[in-house]
Design a protein around this motif. Structure first.
Motif, mmCIF file in Angstrom:
data_model
loop_
_atom_site.group_PDB
_atom_site.id
_atom_site.type_symbol
_atom_site.label_atom_id
_atom_site.label_comp_id
_atom_site.label_asym_id
_atom_site.label_seq_id
_atom_site.Cartn_x
_atom_site.Cartn_y
_atom_site.Cartn_z
ATOM 1 N N THR A 255 -3.911 1.122 7.804
ATOM 2 C CA THR A 255 -3.862 2.282 6.916
ATOM 3 C C THR A 255 -5.114 3.134 7.021
ATOM 4 N N GLU A 256 -6.252 2.517 7.343
ATOM 5 C CA GLU A 256 -7.454 3.328 7.555
ATOM 6 C C GLU A 256 -7.261 4.263 8.746
ATOM 7 N N LEU A 257 -6.551 3.782 9.762
ATOM 8 C CA LEU A 257 -6.344 4.574 10.967
ATOM 9 C C LEU A 257 -5.291 5.668 10.768
ATOM 10 N N ALA B 207 -5.038 -3.256 6.062
ATOM 11 C CA ALA B 207 -6.143 -2.357 5.721
ATOM 12 C C ALA B 207 -6.642 -1.610 6.955
ATOM 13 N N ASP B 208 -6.740 -2.306 8.088
ATOM 14 C CA ASP B 208 -7.144 -1.650 9.337
ATOM 15 C C ASP B 208 -6.141 -0.570 9.727
ATOM 16 N N ILE C 230 -7.371 10.684 4.190
ATOM 17 C CA ILE C 230 -8.805 10.524 3.962
ATOM 18 C C ILE C 230 -9.013 9.685 2.702
ATOM 19 N N ASP D 34 -15.449 -3.212 4.080
ATOM 20 C CA ASP D 34 -16.474 -3.590 5.062
ATOM 21 C C ASP D 34 -16.251 -5.036 5.496
ATOM 22 N N GLU E 130 -8.445 6.346 2.581
ATOM 23 C CA GLU E 130 -7.756 5.050 2.700
ATOM 24 C C GLU E 130 -8.549 4.175 3.668
ATOM 25 N N LEU E 131 -9.654 3.647 3.188
ATOM 26 C CA LEU E 131 -10.589 2.927 4.051
ATOM 27 C C LEU E 131 -10.400 1.421 3.945
ATOM 28 N N ALA E 132 -10.599 0.753 5.066
ATOM 29 C CA ALA E 132 -10.584 -0.709 5.067
ATOM 30 C C ALA E 132 -11.900 -1.204 4.470
ATOM 31 N N ARG F 136 0.817 -1.217 0.000
ATOM 32 C CA ARG F 136 0.000 0.000 0.000
ATOM 33 C C ARG F 136 0.851 1.267 0.000
ATOM 34 N N GLY G 82 -3.700 6.526 7.776
ATOM 35 C CA GLY G 82 -3.561 7.072 6.433
ATOM 36 C C GLY G 82 -4.359 8.340 6.203
#
Length: 382
Positions: free
Chosen positions: A289-291, A286-287, A295, A301, A297-299, A146, A293
């Motif tokens: 980078t969502e935290l 993914a978890d 705006i 669902d 960069e979402l994990a 990523r 990263g």
């Protein structure tokens, strides 16, 4: 004073002052590198909070310091000395205040400042389990894919697995050592650390040739925490140094994250203790980078598998759920259970029959084998 003069003086101080020495760091910030060197060499007012005995020890070290030699040895090993004021200096290290490094010895081609802007620390137990090694390697690879730089301490266990995961994905990784960067430690990781230097960066506060000590390992962790946007802990006992890194990250306003493990494992106890505080539970890259990263960069669902009955219209779903598990039921009874009219229930039942969920038995309706299996699968997911 030129930046090269400042570099020479800070290289001198790196040989004299231990990493993380708060009293000396406060003194250095107050008087500047040139004056600090002058007082150490010629004698003068000692730093506040430093005893006479300790001051004598610092002056004895100063007598043996040879910054020109240290810088020459570093150059021969492909290492540079980066200090505050340099374009390559990571500004986030200034958050350490009086414990900010005097400078950093950097081995490798990329810019430390640029790499640190988008970096995450992955740390944990040296004597990790297979689970911990797998999670660390997967995290390292996922973050690298990523576009994130994986930072760790180059140690056995979780550190090494995280570095290898990033390298295996062709990504970027930084090893922050508690010794001279020309003296890889642990020795069993000599090949790994050399590979990191070729593909990434090896960084340390200590000058060439210096060896690690228990206190230097602990103090090294504050640099890992400060360099990165957040720290992920993968397996850690209650007294693990990895928890020191995560708590330093929290104090600095960075994210602290933990990967949960079996409650029966002592190597999960420290992580679970961290998670009972303000740390965030993560399970994959993914978890993370969502935290940490930007705006967007979402994990993805998180949900279980989609079953065929999940795709039914809500009204048809209620009618299907109203049928008994065994035996037929009449339309009026089904309508009553579904909370609808008999005409609506009959229409839904014919719709469900066309989809293979129900069948007609005289005046009644019954679930097909397909529908019965679907209901069982639904219950297993509960």
């Amino acid at each position: 004073m030129s930046q090269e003069d400042e570099r020479l003086q800070r290289a001198f101080l790196a040989r004299v002052i231990e990493p993380g020495d708060e009293a000396c760091g406060r003194w250095l910030r107050a008087v500047g590198a040139a004056e600090a060197v002058r007082r150490l060499v010629a004698g003068g007012e000692q730093p506040r909070g430093v005893t006479d005995k300790r001051w004598a020890g610092l002056r004895a070290r100063a007598e043996r310091a040879d910054p020109e030699r240290d810088l020459a040895v570093a150059r021969e090993a492909g290492t540079r000395f980066v200090c505050p004021g340099d374009p390559e200096w990571p500004a986030q290290l200034d958050d350490l205040g009086d414990t900010r490094p005097t400078g950093l010895w950097v081995r490798g081609r990329p810019s430390l400042r640029i790499w640190a802007l988008r970096s995450v620390a992955v740390v944990g137990a040296r004597a990790c389990t297979e689970y911990g090694a797998h999670v660390a390697a997967t995290l390292g690879a996922g973050l690298a894919e990523r576009g994130w730089v994986v930072v760790s301490g180059g140690a056995y266990g979780v550190d090494g697995a995280a570095h290898r995961g990033a390298l295996g994905a062709g990504g970027a990784t930084v090893a922050v050592l508690a010794c001279g960067v020309d003296r890889p430690y642990p020795r069993g990781h000599t090949e790994l650390i050399s590979r990191i230097a070729e593909q990434g960066l090896v960084v340390g506060e200590l000058p060439p040739g210096d060896h690690p000590t228990p206190s230097r390992f602990i103090l090294r962790n504050r640099v890992i925490a400060a360099l990165t946007r957040g720290t992920v802990v993968v397996e850690a006992a209650y007294r693990s140094g990895a928890l020191v890194t995560a708590r330093a990250a929290q104090r600095l306003g960075r994210f602290a994250m933990g990967v949960p493990g079996p409650v029966t494992s002592g190597l999960s106890a420290g992580v679970h203790e961290l998670l009972r505080g303000e740390a965030v539970l993560v399970t994959d890259a993914a978890d993370v980078t969502e935290l940490v990263g930007d705006i967007g960069e979402l994990a993805p669902d998180r949900r279980g598998p989609v079953l065929p009955r999940d795709l039914l219209d809500p009204g048809a779903g209620r009618v299907l759920a109203a049928l008994p598990a065994r035996g037929p039921a009449e339309a009026e009874e089904i309508a009553r259970e579904a909370g609808t009219t008999t005409d609506d229930a009959v229409g839904r039942l014919y719709e469900l029959r066309s989809l293979g969920y129900v069948e007609r038995h005289g005046d009644g309706w019954k679930l097909t084998r397909q529908a019965t299996i679907s209901v069982r699968d639904d219950h297993r997911g509960c």
